[in-house]
Design a protein around this motif. Structure first.
Motif, PDB file in Angstrom:
ATOM      1  N   LYS A 161       0.811  -1.224   0.000  1.00 50.01           N
ATOM      2  CA  LYS A 161       0.000   0.000   0.000  1.00 50.01           C
ATOM      3  C   LYS A 161       0.851   1.285   0.000  1.00 50.01           C
ATOM      4  N   GLY A 162       1.841   1.307  -0.887  1.00 54.30           N
ATOM      5  CA  GLY A 162       2.648   2.519  -1.028  1.00 54.30           C
ATOM      6  C   GLY A 162       3.829   2.604  -0.088  1.00 54.30           C
ATOM      7  N   ASN A 163       4.026   1.605   0.742  1.00 55.24           N
ATOM      8  CA  ASN A 163       5.152   1.613   1.683  1.00 55.24           C
ATOM      9  C   ASN A 163       6.186   0.523   1.388  1.00 55.24           C
ATOM     10  N   VAL A 164       5.742  -0.527   0.714  1.00 55.90           N
ATOM     11  CA  VAL A 164       6.621  -1.651   0.403  1.00 55.90           C
ATOM     12  C   VAL A 164       6.416  -2.040  -1.066  1.00 55.90           C
ATOM     13  N   TYR A 165       7.531  -2.366  -1.748  1.00 56.09           N
ATOM     14  CA  TYR A 165       7.464  -2.662  -3.172  1.00 56.09           C
ATOM     15  C   TYR A 165       8.167  -3.989  -3.465  1.00 56.09           C
ATOM     16  N   GLY A 166       7.971  -4.454  -4.678  1.00 57.56           N
ATOM     17  CA  GLY A 166       8.555  -5.738  -5.050  1.00 57.56           C
ATOM     18  C   GLY A 166      10.062  -5.687  -5.182  1.00 57.56           C
TER      19      GLY A 166
END
Length: 499
Positions: free
Chosen positions: A209-214
């Motif tokens: 949700k905008g805090n963690v990415y792949g």
């Protein structure tokens, strides 16, 4: 005072970077500056001291992965050598290339420094950068090293020993994964294929949700983007040279190939899914490593050097290592094995070559603890076999090393095939946008039509390689190895078969 000079030169190099960035070979620094003055950089010059009676050794490199170990080494070294001051400057790879040229041009070259990525030892020696270390090191010094850590045109030119390689070659493209981030997103299996990797990144990003990415990486560093693309293309089955090296496939530069397009399709897919951390394009590899450890991404493509940094600053980080993902349905592929690279040498105009050589001998000794601590902490595989045998105890390092050995292959190199290859590498100029720049353009979305960019890169690189071959009198056919089977290591017998 000397530190201020280095800082001033670094600033000057930054201002000069735009004019230097387009050149493949380093600018010439020959002429009168490399005449009789540098010939005096021998025993007499080594006796010169500073006003306080101490010798100041200036060292510049880019070894950020072992910064803590290097700091401890310097403390111990200066305790054991109270007559020596060490001024150590650490830059990024990109900063270093331009900075060292400026420093040498100004006559302020450091006593010890590595060869910039993309520059050959032959060119550096011709330009008067280095002097042989043979006469300064102990007779038994070379005996400590793995025999495979010496190579003509890399560490030696004939009988003269110019540089010491930093580490035994290990691939720099395995993927670290954050176990806690994957668990939180419901990813139960470590991905092994392109589609599995993209789906895992999508799930992580959606859950974050905008805090963690792949995926996160040091997108600001073109060399890291180049490594990412080349390793993915190799894993797809493409015949692609290692970073900064040249190999032709079917008579052309192998950029406009199905395997390279598959690799860049994956990166574009991650961009379309918004699965790449938005800071990626603006950060360096060390910054990406930090954000990964903070749990802002599930995957990071980097080298073994990360391990010690995380163990020191993030001891609770729950992470693992995986191989480079492959396209669906592809098997028995490879990634380019690490190639031996030149590293540290003594500046030809150094006033303290004897002391610089003593520093090198200590840096590679077990007594001072630098090599052993780096191996024990998981930073690199040492060029000193006895140290690896005694100190390789880090479990993640063992995992990285095992996967690297299982998935990498020795690829052919033109330097071993034709003695004119070093002249060829000195002659060729970079074609822009380069492969790394194209990957940067995909991530920043400034190059939407990357297929056309790849075709242009392939066409223009092929022309440039042919021009460079003609300029140095090298047969263009030497760039292609028709007996190269990517399923196995390329051997001396394979080179011999082409003679």
């Amino acid at each position: 005072m000397l530190k201020k000079k280095i800082a001033t030169l670094i600033i000057a190099a930054a201002l000069a970077a735009v004019s230097l960035a387009g050149c493949g070979a380093m600018p010439s620094i020959g002429g009168s500056e490399t005449g009789s003055t540098e010939e005096k950089a021998g025993a007499d010059a080594s006796e010169e001291t500073d006003a306080d009676g101490k010798v100041t050794l200036r060292i510049v490199d880019w070894s950020d992965g072992s910064a803590n170990q290097r700091e401890e080494f310097h403390k111990k070294y200066m305790e054991e050598h109270p007559d020596v001051n060490i001024e150590y400057t650490m830059l990024t790879v990109d900063q270093f290339k331009n900075t060292i040229v400026t420093m040498i041009k100004s006559g302020e070259g450091p006593d010890l420094f590595p060869i910039p990525v993309g520059l050959t030892l032959n060119t550096a020696v011709k330009e008067g950068w280095y002097q042989p270390i043979n006469g300064f090191v102990g007779e038994d010094f070379a005996d400590r090293f793995d025999a495979l850590s010496f190579e003509e045109g890399v560490t030696h030119i004939g009988e003269d020993w110019y540089t010491i390689t930093e580490v035994m070659p290990t691939i720099q493209c395995l993927f670290f994964y954050n176990k806690d981030v994957l668990d939180a997103a419901g990813v139960k299996e470590i991905p092994s294929t392109y589609s599995q990797f993209r789906e895992a990144c999508r799930k992580v990003t959606e859950n974050g949700k905008g805090n963690v990415y792949g995926l996160i990486d040091g997108g600001k560093q073109m060399n890291r983007m180049d490594v990412l693309a080349r390793s993915l293309a190799a894993a797809a089955g493409g015949k692609v040279a290692a970073t900064t090296k040249v190999l032709a496939d079917q008579g052309a530069a192998p950029y406009d190939t199905e395997e390279m397009r598959l690799a860049l399709d994956l990166i574009r897919g991650l961009v379309d899914d918004r699965s790449i951390h938005p800071d990626t394009i603006n950060i360096s590899a060390p910054e990406a490593r930090e954000l990964f450890a903070q749990g802002q991404a599930a995957f990071l493509c980097q080298g073994m050097w990360c391990i010690a940094q995380w163990d020191e600053t993030y001891p609770d980080l729950n992470y693992g290592v995986m191989s480079v993902p492959v396209p669906d349905g592809v098997a028995d592929t490879y990634v380019q094995g690490g190639e031996l690279s030149p590293w540290m040498g003594i500046y030809k105009q150094s006033k303290h070559p004897k002391e610089a050589a003593e520093y090198l001998m200590a840096l590679y000794s077990e007594e001072y603890g630098y090599q052993s601590s780096c191996v024990e902490d998981g930073i690199f595989v040492s060029v000193i076999p006895s140290i690896n045998e005694a100190y390789m105890t880090n479990e993640v390092m063992k995992q990285y090393y095992t996967i690297a050995e299982e998935t990498s292959r020795v690829v052919p190199t033109i330097v071993k095939r034709d003695e004119k290859a070093n002249d060829f590498y000195a002659e060729i100029k970079d074609v822009q946008p380069s492969l790394g720049a194209i990957v940067q353009g995909i991530i920043s979305q400034s190059i939407p039509d990357y297929e056309t960019a790849l075709q242009t890169l392939a066409d223009e690189s092929t022309k440039e390689w042919k021009r460079a071959c003609e300029a140095v009198g090298m047969d263009y056919a030497a760039l292609e190895f028709p007996n190269w089977d990517t399923a196995r290591d390329y051997t001396d017998e394979d080179y011999e078969a082409l003679r």
